[in-house]
Design a protein around this motif. Structure first.
Motif, short mmCIF file in Angstrom:
data_model
loop_
_atom_site.label_atom_id
_atom_site.label_comp_id
_atom_site.label_asym_id
_atom_site.label_seq_id
_atom_site.Cartn_x
_atom_site.Cartn_y
_atom_site.Cartn_z
N GLY A 11 0.87 -1.18 -0.02
CA GLY A 11 -0.12 -0.04 0.01
C GLY A 11 0.95 1.38 -0.09
O GLY A 11 2.03 1.05 -0.10
N MET A 12 0.22 2.50 0.28
CA MET A 12 0.70 3.76 0.33
C MET A 12 0.35 4.61 1.54
O MET A 12 -1.08 4.61 1.54
N ILE A 13 1.09 5.40 2.07
CA ILE A 13 0.96 5.97 3.18
C ILE A 13 1.26 7.45 2.87
O ILE A 13 2.24 8.07 2.38
N LEU A 14 -0.03 8.05 2.92
CA LEU A 14 0.10 9.44 2.55
C LEU A 14 -0.13 10.42 3.94
O LEU A 14 -0.91 10.11 4.59
N PRO A 15 0.96 11.47 4.01
CA PRO A 15 1.00 12.29 5.26
C PRO A 15 -0.26 13.13 5.16
O PRO A 15 -1.05 13.58 4.10
N ARG A 16 -0.71 13.50 6.47
CA ARG A 16 -1.95 14.21 6.56
C ARG A 16 -2.13 15.74 5.96
O ARG A 16 -2.91 16.21 5.49
N ASP A 17 -0.92 16.38 6.03
CA ASP A 17 -0.43 17.47 5.45
C ASP A 17 -0.20 17.61 3.94
O ASP A 17 0.34 18.55 3.52
N LEU A 18 -0.58 16.50 3.16
CA LEU A 18 -0.12 16.53 1.78
C LEU A 18 -1.03 17.34 1.07
O LEU A 18 -2.17 17.50 1.27
N SER A 19 -0.31 18.34 0.28
CA SER A 19 -1.15 19.37 -0.52
C SER A 19 -1.89 18.69 -1.63
O SER A 19 -1.69 17.53 -2.08
N GLU A 20 -2.93 19.55 -2.11
CA GLU A 20 -3.61 18.90 -3.33
C GLU A 20 -2.97 18.69 -4.41
O GLU A 20 -3.10 17.67 -5.09
N ARG A 21 -1.91 19.69 -4.80
CA ARG A 21 -1.11 19.60 -5.94
C ARG A 21 -0.24 18.37 -5.90
O ARG A 21 0.01 17.70 -6.88
#
Length: 208
Positions: A11-21
């Motif tokens: 899987g992939m772990i995405l940080p909470r503060d990842l920007s939309e861009r």
């Protein structure tokens, strides 16, 4: 500054503060990876079959645990498109939509999809609409052996009462001639029968 996404096998772990861009860029990268992997797997399969023979490459596929029928479908599409005819701006699925068409028709529709920025579904809809129109206008002709192929076209002539009569014209072409005329017709964005109609109409106007 955005934290980076972490990729794991499961899987992939995405940080909470990842920007939309950044999120959009990740999606675009995954799309490209998915599209490329279909071509890669297809070429891998074709190479294995040609180099190691049927039994050896079939055994290799079983050992990888990959889905055999899916790979065969990938290979079938890849064989219909030499590397120089594959369009990087379009997905593998775009190419699969036109696989059953002749090479000139494939190139025409892929070029249209590229220019119009069509999705796979939009390309499918356009191709089906075109084929349906051709079916309504002209019944498919029967092939006359390996040496001759026929192109059947409806030729219209106006009567004195201005009512249009329809006659069936059958033209016999060698496979080489049919391939050449198909390429010429595709260059004009037309099927062979419609291109022949235009040529005949133009000749009629010149002699009128």
């Amino acid at each position: 500054m955005d934290k980076k996404a972490t990729v794991q096998k499961s899987g992939m772990i995405l940080p909470r503060d990842l920007s939309e861009r950044s999120w959009e860029r990740i999606g675009s990268s995954l799309r490209e990876l998915t599209n490329s992997s279909a071509w890669w797997l297809a070429d891998w399969l074709i190479f294995g079959e040609a180099t190691y023979g049927w039994r050896r490459y079939r055994e290799a596929i079983e050992r990888t645990g990959l889905d055999y029928q899916t790979l065969r479908n990938y290979a079938w599409v890849a064989r219909r498109f030499e590397h120089h005819r594959r369009r990087d701006s379009l997905s593998f699925a775009h190419h699969a939509e036109v696989t059953r068409l002749s090479p000139p028709e494939q190139d025409y529709w892929l070029r249209k999809a590229e220019q119009q920025k069509w999705s796979r579904n939009e390309l499918r809809k356009a191709v089906r609409a075109s084929l349906a129109e051709q079916t309504r206008e002209l019944s498919p002709s029967q092939s006359n052996g390996d040496e001759k192929q026929e192109v059947t076209q409806l030729s219209e002539s106006a009567g004195a009462d201005k009512r249009r009569k329809v006659a069936r014209l059958t033209i016999e072409l060698s496979p080489g001639q049919l391939d050449y005329y198909s390429k010429v017709a595709a260059a004009h964005g037309l099927s062979v029968d419609k291109w022949v109609t235009q040529v005949l109409d133009a000749a009629e106007r010149r002699t009128a």
